[in-house]
Design a protein around this motif. Structure first.
Motif, PDB file in Angstrom:
ATOM      1  N   ARG B 114      -4.807  23.047  32.384  1.00 57.07           N
ATOM      2  CA  ARG B 114      -3.471  22.849  32.941  1.00 57.07           C
ATOM      3  C   ARG B 114      -3.198  21.349  32.999  1.00 57.07           C
ATOM      4  N   LEU B 115      -1.988  20.980  32.610  1.00 57.26           N
ATOM      5  CA  LEU B 115      -1.577  19.578  32.698  1.00 57.26           C
ATOM      6  C   LEU B 115      -0.220  19.552  33.392  1.00 57.26           C
ATOM      7  N   VAL B 116       0.158  18.412  33.890  1.00 53.26           N
ATOM      8  CA  VAL B 116       1.526  18.304  34.412  1.00 53.26           C
ATOM      9  C   VAL B 116       2.323  17.543  33.354  1.00 53.26           C
ATOM     10  N   THR B 117       2.671  18.273  32.313  1.00 48.35           N
ATOM     11  CA  THR B 117       3.220  17.610  31.126  1.00 48.35           C
ATOM     12  C   THR B 117       4.466  16.794  31.423  1.00 48.35           C
ATOM     13  N   GLN B 118       5.287  17.259  32.343  1.00 47.20           N
ATOM     14  CA  GLN B 118       6.562  16.566  32.553  1.00 47.20           C
ATOM     15  C   GLN B 118       6.403  15.205  33.211  1.00 47.20           C
ATOM     16  N   ARG B 119       5.221  14.963  33.812  1.00 47.72           N
ATOM     17  CA  ARG B 119       5.038  13.660  34.449  1.00 47.72           C
ATOM     18  C   ARG B 119       4.142  12.736  33.632  1.00 47.72           C
ATOM     19  N   MET B 120       3.700  13.213  32.483  1.00 49.69           N
ATOM     20  CA  MET B 120       2.764  12.386  31.716  1.00 49.69           C
ATOM     21  C   MET B 120       3.497  11.505  30.709  1.00 49.69           C
ATOM     22  N   PRO B 121       3.007  10.303  30.490  1.00 49.73           N
ATOM     23  CA  PRO B 121       3.545   9.490  29.401  1.00 49.73           C
ATOM     24  C   PRO B 121       3.240  10.159  28.063  1.00 49.73           C
ATOM     25  N   ALA B 122       3.975   9.805  27.060  1.00 46.48           N
ATOM     26  CA  ALA B 122       3.782  10.406  25.738  1.00 46.48           C
ATOM     27  C   ALA B 122       2.355  10.182  25.241  1.00 46.48           C
ATOM     28  N   GLU B 123       1.870   8.968  25.430  1.00 42.78           N
ATOM     29  CA  GLU B 123       0.513   8.660  24.972  1.00 42.78           C
ATOM     30  C   GLU B 123      -0.517   9.570  25.628  1.00 42.78           C
ATOM     31  N   ALA B 124      -0.300   9.866  26.904  1.00 42.59           N
ATOM     32  CA  ALA B 124      -1.267  10.698  27.613  1.00 42.59           C
ATOM     33  C   ALA B 124      -1.313  12.100  27.028  1.00 42.59           C
ATOM     34  N   LEU B 125      -0.162  12.607  26.605  1.00 39.91           N
ATOM     35  CA  LEU B 125      -0.144  13.929  25.977  1.00 39.91           C
ATOM     36  C   LEU B 125      -1.000  13.925  24.726  1.00 39.91           C
ATOM     37  N   ILE B 126      -0.787  12.896  23.911  1.00 37.97           N
ATOM     38  CA  ILE B 126      -1.576  12.789  22.693  1.00 37.97           C
ATOM     39  C   ILE B 126      -3.060  12.660  23.025  1.00 37.97           C
ATOM     40  N   ASP B 127      -3.356  11.803  24.008  1.00 36.81           N
ATOM     41  CA  ASP B 127      -4.764  11.579  24.347  1.00 36.81           C
ATOM     42  C   ASP B 127      -5.441  12.840  24.856  1.00 36.81           C
ATOM     43  N   GLU B 128      -4.695  13.642  25.616  1.00 34.48           N
ATOM     44  CA  GLU B 128      -5.288  14.894  26.094  1.00 34.48           C
ATOM     45  C   GLU B 128      -5.631  15.809  24.918  1.00 34.48           C
ATOM     46  N   CYS B 129      -4.743  15.877  23.973  1.00 36.05           N
ATOM     47  CA  CYS B 129      -5.015  16.682  22.772  1.00 36.05           C
ATOM     48  C   CYS B 129      -6.276  16.181  22.083  1.00 36.05           C
ATOM     49  N   ILE B 130      -6.305  14.884  21.869  1.00 34.76           N
ATOM     50  CA  ILE B 130      -7.449  14.303  21.167  1.00 34.76           C
ATOM     51  C   ILE B 130      -8.747  14.588  21.910  1.00 34.76           C
ATOM     52  N   ARG B 181      -0.949  10.195  14.904  1.00 34.93           N
ATOM     53  CA  ARG B 181      -2.024   9.761  15.797  1.00 34.93           C
ATOM     54  C   ARG B 181      -3.269  10.626  15.618  1.00 34.93           C
ATOM     55  N   LEU B 182      -3.096  11.918  15.491  1.00 35.23           N
ATOM     56  CA  LEU B 182      -4.277  12.760  15.349  1.00 35.23           C
ATOM     57  C   LEU B 182      -4.929  12.598  13.975  1.00 35.23           C
ATOM     58  N   GLU B 183      -4.122  12.329  12.979  1.00 34.00           N
ATOM     59  CA  GLU B 183      -4.717  12.091  11.660  1.00 34.00           C
ATOM     60  C   GLU B 183      -5.563  10.827  11.690  1.00 34.00           C
ATOM     61  N   GLN B 184      -5.021   9.795  12.297  1.00 34.77           N
ATOM     62  CA  GLN B 184      -5.801   8.568  12.507  1.00 34.77           C
ATOM     63  C   GLN B 184      -7.139   8.873  13.156  1.00 34.77           C
ATOM     64  N   GLU B 185      -7.057   9.706  14.169  1.00 34.52           N
ATOM     65  CA  GLU B 185      -8.231   9.951  15.006  1.00 34.52           C
ATOM     66  C   GLU B 185      -9.267  10.811  14.296  1.00 34.52           C
ATOM     67  N   PHE B 186      -8.818  11.823  13.575  1.00 35.95           N
ATOM     68  CA  PHE B 186      -9.782  12.784  13.030  1.00 35.95           C
ATOM     69  C   PHE B 186      -9.872  12.728  11.508  1.00 35.95           C
ATOM     70  N   GLY B 187      -9.003  11.969  10.874  1.00 39.88           N
ATOM     71  CA  GLY B 187      -9.075  11.852   9.427  1.00 39.88           C
ATOM     72  C   GLY B 187      -8.835  13.161   8.693  1.00 39.88           C
ATOM     73  N   VAL B 188      -7.979  13.992   9.233  1.00 40.26           N
ATOM     74  CA  VAL B 188      -7.739  15.319   8.686  1.00 40.26           C
ATOM     75  C   VAL B 188      -6.237  15.568   8.781  1.00 40.26           C
ATOM     76  N   PRO B 189      -5.613  16.232   7.792  1.00 41.25           N
ATOM     77  CA  PRO B 189      -4.175  16.463   7.904  1.00 41.25           C
ATOM     78  C   PRO B 189      -3.803  17.282   9.136  1.00 41.25           C
ATOM     79  N   VAL B 190      -2.720  16.873   9.772  1.00 45.85           N
ATOM     80  CA  VAL B 190      -2.289  17.478  11.024  1.00 45.85           C
ATOM     81  C   VAL B 190      -0.803  17.834  10.919  1.00 45.85           C
TER      82      VAL B 190
END
Lengths: 416, 416
Positions: B114-130, B181-190
DNA sequence: CTCTTTTTTTCGAGCCTCGAAAAAATAGTG
DNA sequence: CACTATTTTTTCGAGGCTCGAAAAAAAGAG
C-alpha cells in the motif's frame, strides 16, 4: 488468427508496394521507388520490368528531363492508363452520377441524372444505376482498358462488407443489395460504401500532407455524416459502415431527429435542424424532407446580418458539433478536421461555438492538434473517393496478384 | 507508407506465427500448427525444431497421450518456461503490486504494497516501482530465464508510445517518465499502459470465444475506464492511450466531474457520482477523493431494498452509461460488454436503465449484438493483461527476430 | 510379428531478394 | 569531339525460404 506468409505472398506484396509507390508519387523513378519502399534496386528493377511487360506501368517518355544532373537520367514510371478502367458511381438524394475512369485516374466519360429517389422502389434504384453504367460503357466500348471494378458512394449506412445499402435517407427501403445485383449484371466486383468515407478517402489523395494518418471529414448537409481515418485506416463499424457522428447523442431525450430518435447531433446541426430552430423555434417539429442550398445560405446571411433566431440556430448547431467532437476526442484524441458540404459555407457562424464546446470537454486538452478546413462542394470529393477506392482495389487485389505472367483479361500485350 | 517485405522478414513473421500458435492453443502438435497457420508441414517442422534448439519451445514429454488414435502420436509443443521471464506491475490508487512471471505465464513470485500515491512526488512513485522490482528479481536470481520485458498497468492516461504517464487520478503530477527511468535502471524494454486496456487484453485470453475481435471492457470504480478491442486490435488514441469513455459528454454543462469539467459520464456513473447523488443530491458538490468498496455495496443494498435517492442514483448512472454506449455504437456498432470492478456488483441496478438508454440511440438498432458480463475483481485482470502484453512482446519482437542461428543465450545448434 | 495409419523429418526444386559488378546514358572538360 | 566522371538501371550468382513428395518414425490393429 492471421495466416502465415507463403512464399508467393512476398512477390504479391512487393508488387503492390511498387504499384502503390507509383500511384502515390508523381512519376517516380526506379531509384526513388527503391528508396521509399526500402527494397533493393535489383528487386525494383525486376518487378517494374514485369509490370511494364504486363502493361500495368509504363515509362514516361516525353516528360521533362527535370534532373539536369550528370549521370544517366532517371526514367519516370507512370501508370498505364489503358491497363484498366473503373466505374465510380455517386448516389445521393435525388441524384445519380457515374463516371468511367482510366487506370491513371483520368475521367473518360461521365453522366449525371436527377431522380426522385424517395419515391422509387429499391429495384428501380438499382436499375437506374445499371442503365447509366451500361450507357457509359457502351459509349466508350473501343477505347480504354477493361472495366475491372465498380465503386458506389451512397448516402446512408452500408454493411461492413460493402455489399448492401442497409439504411439510407434517400429511400424508404432497407437492405438494398447493390453489389450483388451489379456484379450479376456486369461480372465485375462491386462495392457500395458510405459517401462520407469516400470523402475522407478523397481528402487523403488531395492533400496527403494535411490529411495523413489521422483526420476527420464531417459532411454538413441535410444530415450530418462523417468519414474517419485513424492510424492510416478508414474507420468503419464492425458490422456496418459506421462512423455515424450525426447520431451520437448530444442531449438525451432532446430534439427530434430525422431518424425518429431524440437528441442526436444531427437534430441540432443538420440543415433541417438549423432551419427548424431558426424558423419554427420548435425542436419537436417534424423534420423537413429536403431543403435547398439557398435556404441555408439565406439563413447564414441573416445570421451574419443581425442577432436573432438564425444566429441562435447556428450557435446550437456549433455547440452540438463541438460537444460531439469532444466526446470523440475522448476516445481517440483530436485530429485535423475538414468540414464539407453546403453547411461549410456557414461554418464561420458555428466555429466559435464548436471551439468553446470542445474546450469544455476532454478534447480541449490537446486543442492545439485541432485544425479546421472547409470545402463547400462535396460532390467531386465523393466521386474522387469512390474512384480511388476502386483504383486501389485494382492495384492491390488484381494487378499485384497477377503472378507468373498469366494475364487473362488484357488481350495479349505483355509476357514479352 | 509501410515498407516492402524483405526476404528475412518472411522467416521472422513465420516464426512469430508458430510461437503465437503455441501460446494460443494449449500444447498444439506440429500438425495442428500447420493447420492453423496455413504453412506447410515442412516449414513448421523446420521452424519448430529451430525454436526448440534455441530453447524457446519444448516438446511436452510427460503429458497425456490423449489421441488414442492409430498412427504416430502427435507430440505436443509447449513454451519453455525458462526461455525468459517478464515483470508485470500494477499501479493503482494507493496500491502497487508486481510479479515475476516465466515465459509460459506462471507466476514465480509476487508482492503488493500500500502506498499513499496522491501524496508522493513523481520520483517517489518511480522509485517504489524500482525498489519492488529489484527485490523480486534478487529474490529469484538463480532460477528462471532472464527478464526481457517489464509492463506496467496504471490508472490514467499514457502516451501512445507507452512511455509516460501523462495524467492520472492517483497523483497530482503529470508526464511521469516510467518507461525511460525503468529502462535506465534495468536495461530492459519497459512499457506503461492504461489499466483498462490491460483488462481488455486479459479478457481476450481468459475467454477468447466471447471476447474475440470486438468487445468492450468497462471498469466501474471510482472513475469509469474503458478498454476497447476493435477488429482484433486494442484501440488506443493517436497521441494517448485514449478510449476515455468516462469523459465522453453525457449532458453538456452537466454534473461536476472529478476532472474539473462538466457533464462527463463519470460525473454520473463513477462511484463518487453515485454516492454524491444518493447522499447529497447535489451534482455540483466537489467529488470525494476516495470511497471504499463497502460504501458502494451499502448504497447498492439500500437501492435494492427500497425506492429512494440510492435507487435514483443508480438509475442516473445506468442512463449515463447507456447513452454513452449508444453514442459509441453509432461510431463502430455494438459489441459484447464486460463490466469490471466493484461497480459491476451493482450492475443489476443499472442494467435496465442502460438498456433503455441504448434503445433510444442508434445503437439500439442492432441490440441483439449487445451482451453483458460482469467481473467484480479487476486486480487480477490488470496483472494478467500486463503479463500478456509483455509476453507477446517477447514472442513477437524478441524471439521471432532471433535469426541466423545467432542465439546468444542458447549455445550454437541449428544451421544444420 | 506384420500391416495400417498418422505424424514428423528429409531432400530437392523453385522462387525471391540481395549485393556486386556490369552496362547504359548523360553532363562536364579540355 | 573524345574522354572522364557520375548516376541510373540491368544482369548475374549466391543465399534463404517454403513447398511437395517421399521417407522415416512411431504407435495401434489384427
Amino acid at each position: 488468427m492471421s495466416v502465415g506468409i507463403r512464399h508467393d505472398d512476398l512477390r504479391r506484396r512487393n508488387r503492390a508496394m511498387v504499384i502503390s509507390a507509383v500511384r502515390r508519387a508523381s512519376q517516380p523513378s526506379r531509384t526513388e521507388i527503391a528508396a521509399t519502399t526500402g527494397l533493393s534496386h535489383s528487386t525494383i528493377s525486376t518487378i517494374s520490368s514485369d509490370l511494364i511487360a504486363e502493361g500495368i506501368l509504363a515509362e514516361a517518355k516525353g516528360s521533362e528531363p527535370v534532373s539536369m544532373k550528370r549521370g544517366r537520367p532517371q526514367v519516370a514510371l507512370t501508370l498505364e492508363p489503358r491497363a484498366a478502367s473503373i466505374v465510380a458511381v455517386v448516389l445521393s438524394l435525388n441524384s445519380l452520377s457515374a463516371a468511367i475512369i482510366d487506370y491513371a485516374g483520368n475521367t473518360i466519360v461521365e453522366d449525371t441524372r436527377r431522380l426522385v429517389t424517395q419515391r422509387m422502389p429499391a429495384e428501380a434504384l438499382i436499375d437506374e444505376c445499371i442503365a447509366m453504367i451500361r450507357r457509359l460503357i457502351e459509349g466508350v466500348a473501343t477505347s480504354g482498358g477493361p472495366v475491372l471494378r465498380i465503386a458506389i458512394a451512397v448516402q446512408g449506412i452500408t454493411d461492413s462488407g460493402s455489399r448492401k445499402l442497409l439504411w439510407s435517407p434517400i429511400t424508404r427501403h432497407d437492405d438494398i443489395p447493390f453489389a450483388d445485383r451489379l456484379e450479376q449484371e456486369f461480372g465485375v466486383p462491386v462495392t457500395v460504401e458510405n459517401d462520407c468515407n469516400m470523402i475522407a478517402e478523397a481528402l487523403r489523395w488531395r492533400d496527403p500532407v494535411r490529411y495523413r494518418d489521422d483526420f476527420i471529414a464531417i459532411l454538413l448537409s441535410h444530415g450530418i455524416g462523417m468519414g474517419l481515418v485513424i492510424k492510416g485506416e478508414l474507420f468503419t463499424g464492425t458490422q456496418s459502415s459506421g462512423a455515424e457522428f450525426g447520431h451520437m447523442i448530444h442531449r438525451p431525450n432532446g430534439a427530434l431527429c430525422r431518424c425518429g430518435r431524440r437528441g442526436c447531433i444531427e437534430a441540432y446541426a443538420g440543415n433541417y435542424a438549423i432551419w427548424r430552430n431558426a424558423k419554427l423555434g420548435d425542436e419537436n417539429a417534424e423534420p423537413l424532407a429536403d431543403l435547398s442550398d439557398d435556404d441555408i445560405t439565406a439563413l447564414a446571411d441573416a445570421a451574419r446580418d443581425h442577432d436573432g433566431p438564425e444566429r441562435e440556430a447556428f450557435r446550437k448547431a456549433g455547440e452540438a458539433i463541438g460537444f460531439g467532437l469532444g466526446s470523440m476526442f475522448a476516445l481517440f484524441d483530436p485530429a485535423p478536421l475538414a468540414f464539407v458540404g453546403v453547411g461549410a459555407t456557414a461554418f464561420d457562424l458555428m466555429e466559435p461555438h464548436v471551439l468553446s464546446a470542445i474546450a469544455k470537454t476532454a478534447g480541449g486538452l490537446h486543442s492545439k492538434a485541432i485544425s479546421f478546413d472547409t470545402e463547400p462542394n462535396e460532390v467531386p470529393l465523393k466521386r474522387e473517393g469512390a474512384m480511388m477506392r476502386a483504383l486501389l482495389h485494382v492495384d492491390q487485389e488484381i494487378f499485384a496478384a497477377r503472378l507468373g505472367g498469366a494475364t487473362p483479361a488484357s488481350a495479349g500485350k505483355n509476357v514479352a
